[in-house]
Design a protein around this motif. Structure first.
Motif, PDB file in Angstrom:
ATOM      1  N   LYS A  67       0.816  -1.214   0.000  1.00 12.81           N
ATOM      2  CA  LYS A  67       0.000   0.000   0.000  1.00 12.81           C
ATOM      3  C   LYS A  67       0.851   1.267   0.000  1.00 12.81           C
ATOM      4  CE  LYS A  67      -4.094   0.085   0.186  1.00 12.81           C
ATOM      5  NZ  LYS A  67      -5.011   0.215  -0.922  1.00 12.81           N
ATOM      6  N   THR A  68       1.900   1.311   0.819  1.00 11.10           N
ATOM      7  CA  THR A  68       2.684   2.539   0.962  1.00 11.10           C
ATOM      8  C   THR A  68       3.829   2.638  -0.043  1.00 11.10           C
ATOM      9  OG1 THR A  68       4.233   1.576   2.560  1.00 11.10           O
ATOM     10  CG2 THR A  68       2.214   2.611   3.447  1.00 11.10           C
ATOM     11  N   LYS A  69       4.241   1.501  -0.565  1.00 13.85           N
ATOM     12  CA  LYS A  69       5.392   1.414  -1.460  1.00 13.85           C
ATOM     13  C   LYS A  69       6.672   1.926  -0.786  1.00 13.85           C
ATOM     14  CE  LYS A  69       2.440   1.750  -5.512  1.00 13.85           C
ATOM     15  NZ  LYS A  69       1.387   1.094  -4.820  1.00 13.85           N
ATOM     16  N   ASP A  70       6.680   1.925   0.542  1.00  7.10           N
ATOM     17  CA  ASP A  70       7.841   2.347   1.318  1.00  7.10           C
ATOM     18  C   ASP A  70       8.635   1.112   1.735  1.00  7.10           C
ATOM     19  OD1 ASP A  70       9.713   3.490   2.973  1.00  7.10           O
ATOM     20  OD2 ASP A  70       8.297   3.941   4.588  1.00  7.10           O
ATOM     21  N   VAL A  71       9.811   0.976   1.152  1.00  9.11           N
ATOM     22  CA  VAL A  71      10.666  -0.175   1.457  1.00  9.11           C
ATOM     23  C   VAL A  71      11.933   0.239   2.194  1.00  9.11           C
ATOM     24  CG1 VAL A  71       9.803  -1.575  -0.465  1.00  9.11           C
ATOM     25  CG2 VAL A  71      11.753  -0.057  -0.822  1.00  9.11           C
ATOM     26  N   SER A  72      11.972   1.493   2.613  1.00  8.24           N
ATOM     27  CA  SER A  72      13.200   2.017   3.225  1.00  8.24           C
ATOM     28  C   SER A  72      13.590   1.268   4.499  1.00  8.24           C
ATOM     29  CB  SER A  72      13.049   3.509   3.520  1.00  8.24           C
ATOM     30  OG  SER A  72      11.984   3.736   4.430  1.00  8.24           O
ATOM     31  N   LEU A 121       8.754 -13.499  -1.239  1.00  7.71           N
ATOM     32  CA  LEU A 121       9.004 -13.137  -2.640  1.00  7.71           C
ATOM     33  C   LEU A 121       8.369 -11.791  -2.974  1.00  7.71           C
ATOM     34  CD1 LEU A 121       8.662 -16.336  -4.859  1.00  7.71           C
ATOM     35  CD2 LEU A 121      10.566 -14.728  -4.786  1.00  7.71           C
ATOM     36  N   LEU A 122       7.168 -11.561  -2.478  1.00  2.78           N
ATOM     37  CA  LEU A 122       6.517 -10.271  -2.709  1.00  2.78           C
ATOM     38  C   LEU A 122       7.328  -9.134  -2.101  1.00  2.78           C
ATOM     39  CD1 LEU A 122       2.750 -11.137  -2.173  1.00  2.78           C
ATOM     40  CD2 LEU A 122       3.815 -10.301  -4.275  1.00  2.78           C
ATOM     41  N   LEU A 123       7.808  -9.309  -0.871  1.00  2.00           N
ATOM     42  CA  LEU A 123       8.619  -8.260  -0.251  1.00  2.00           C
ATOM     43  C   LEU A 123       9.917  -8.033  -1.017  1.00  2.00           C
ATOM     44  CD1 LEU A 123       8.178  -8.771   3.587  1.00  2.00           C
ATOM     45  CD2 LEU A 123       7.257  -6.956   2.147  1.00  2.00           C
ATOM     46  N   LEU A 124      10.546  -9.092  -1.489  1.00  2.00           N
ATOM     47  CA  LEU A 124      11.746  -8.929  -2.313  1.00  2.00           C
ATOM     48  C   LEU A 124      11.431  -8.173  -3.598  1.00  2.00           C
ATOM     49  CD1 LEU A 124      13.461 -12.405  -1.896  1.00  2.00           C
ATOM     50  CD2 LEU A 124      14.515 -10.183  -1.432  1.00  2.00           C
ATOM     51  N   TYR A 125      10.315  -8.518  -4.214  1.00  2.00           N
ATOM     52  CA  TYR A 125       9.890  -7.815  -5.434  1.00  2.00           C
ATOM     53  C   TYR A 125       9.642  -6.338  -5.137  1.00  2.00           C
ATOM     54  CZ  TYR A 125       6.739  -6.233  -9.103  1.00  2.00           C
ATOM     55  OH  TYR A 125       6.137  -5.503 -10.101  1.00  2.00           O
ATOM     56  N   PHE A 126       8.921  -6.051  -4.052  1.00  2.00           N
ATOM     57  CA  PHE A 126       8.649  -4.661  -3.689  1.00  2.00           C
ATOM     58  C   PHE A 126       9.949  -3.914  -3.397  1.00  2.00           C
ATOM     59  CE2 PHE A 126       4.320  -6.088  -1.815  1.00  2.00           C
ATOM     60  CZ  PHE A 126       3.746  -6.051  -3.074  1.00  2.00           C
ATOM     61  N   MET A 131      12.888  -4.407  -4.646  1.00  2.00           N
ATOM     62  CA  MET A 131      13.591  -4.126  -5.897  1.00  2.00           C
ATOM     63  C   MET A 131      12.831  -3.079  -6.730  1.00  2.00           C
ATOM     64  SD  MET A 131      16.097  -5.993  -5.314  1.00  2.00           S
ATOM     65  CE  MET A 131      17.090  -6.051  -6.777  1.00  2.00           C
ATOM     66  N   LYS A 132      11.535  -3.156  -6.730  1.00  3.18           N
ATOM     67  CA  LYS A 132      10.727  -2.264  -7.563  1.00  3.18           C
ATOM     68  C   LYS A 132      10.669  -0.843  -7.005  1.00  3.18           C
ATOM     69  CE  LYS A 132       6.203  -1.667  -9.653  1.00  3.18           C
ATOM     70  NZ  LYS A 132       4.877  -2.192  -9.868  1.00  3.18           N
ATOM     71  N   TYR A 133      10.520  -0.699  -5.692  1.00  2.43           N
ATOM     72  CA  TYR A 133      10.298   0.619  -5.098  1.00  2.43           C
ATOM     73  C   TYR A 133      11.527   1.235  -4.452  1.00  2.43           C
ATOM     74  CZ  TYR A 133       5.468  -0.965  -5.547  1.00  2.43           C
ATOM     75  OH  TYR A 133       4.277  -1.441  -6.021  1.00  2.43           O
ATOM     76  N   LYS A 134      12.709   0.653  -4.672  1.00  2.00           N
ATOM     77  CA  LYS A 134      13.896   1.175  -3.983  1.00  2.00           C
ATOM     78  C   LYS A 134      14.264   2.565  -4.366  1.00  2.00           C
ATOM     79  CE  LYS A 134      17.200  -1.090  -6.997  1.00  2.00           C
ATOM     80  NZ  LYS A 134      18.336  -1.918  -7.116  1.00  2.00           N
TER      81      LYS A 134
END
Length: 86
Positions: A30-35, A76-81, A83-86
């Protein structure tokens, strides 16, 4: 269906630990925050969960297979997120 006590305890643990992980996946989506997510931690976690899944198959443990299959997808979803939102 005759489930032994060990598998019943395993399913209880599987449900709780799997559910506990899902809010992080949802929040990240939802937030696309992966920091706050560490890529090395995610990679090690994913490898560990895959090994637990293999172990579940080797032990023929439905509770381990259930929990770790779902958690592999979540990781896998968290890894994808990450990589995608970094």
């Amino acid at each position: 269906m005759n489930i032994d006590v060990n598998e019943a305890i395993g399913f209880g643990a599987a449900v709780l630990t799997t559910i506990a992980f899902l809010p992080q996946v949802y929040k990240t989506w939802k937030t696309k925050d992966v920091s706050s997510l560490s890529l090395p931690m995610l990679i090690l976690f994913f490898i560990g969960i895959v090994l637990w899944l293999v172990y579940g198959f080797l032990k023929n443990s439905p509770s381990m297979i259930f929990a770790n299959a779902i958690t592999v997808i979540s990781a896998l979803l968290l890894l994808y997120f990450k990589m995608k939102y970094k």
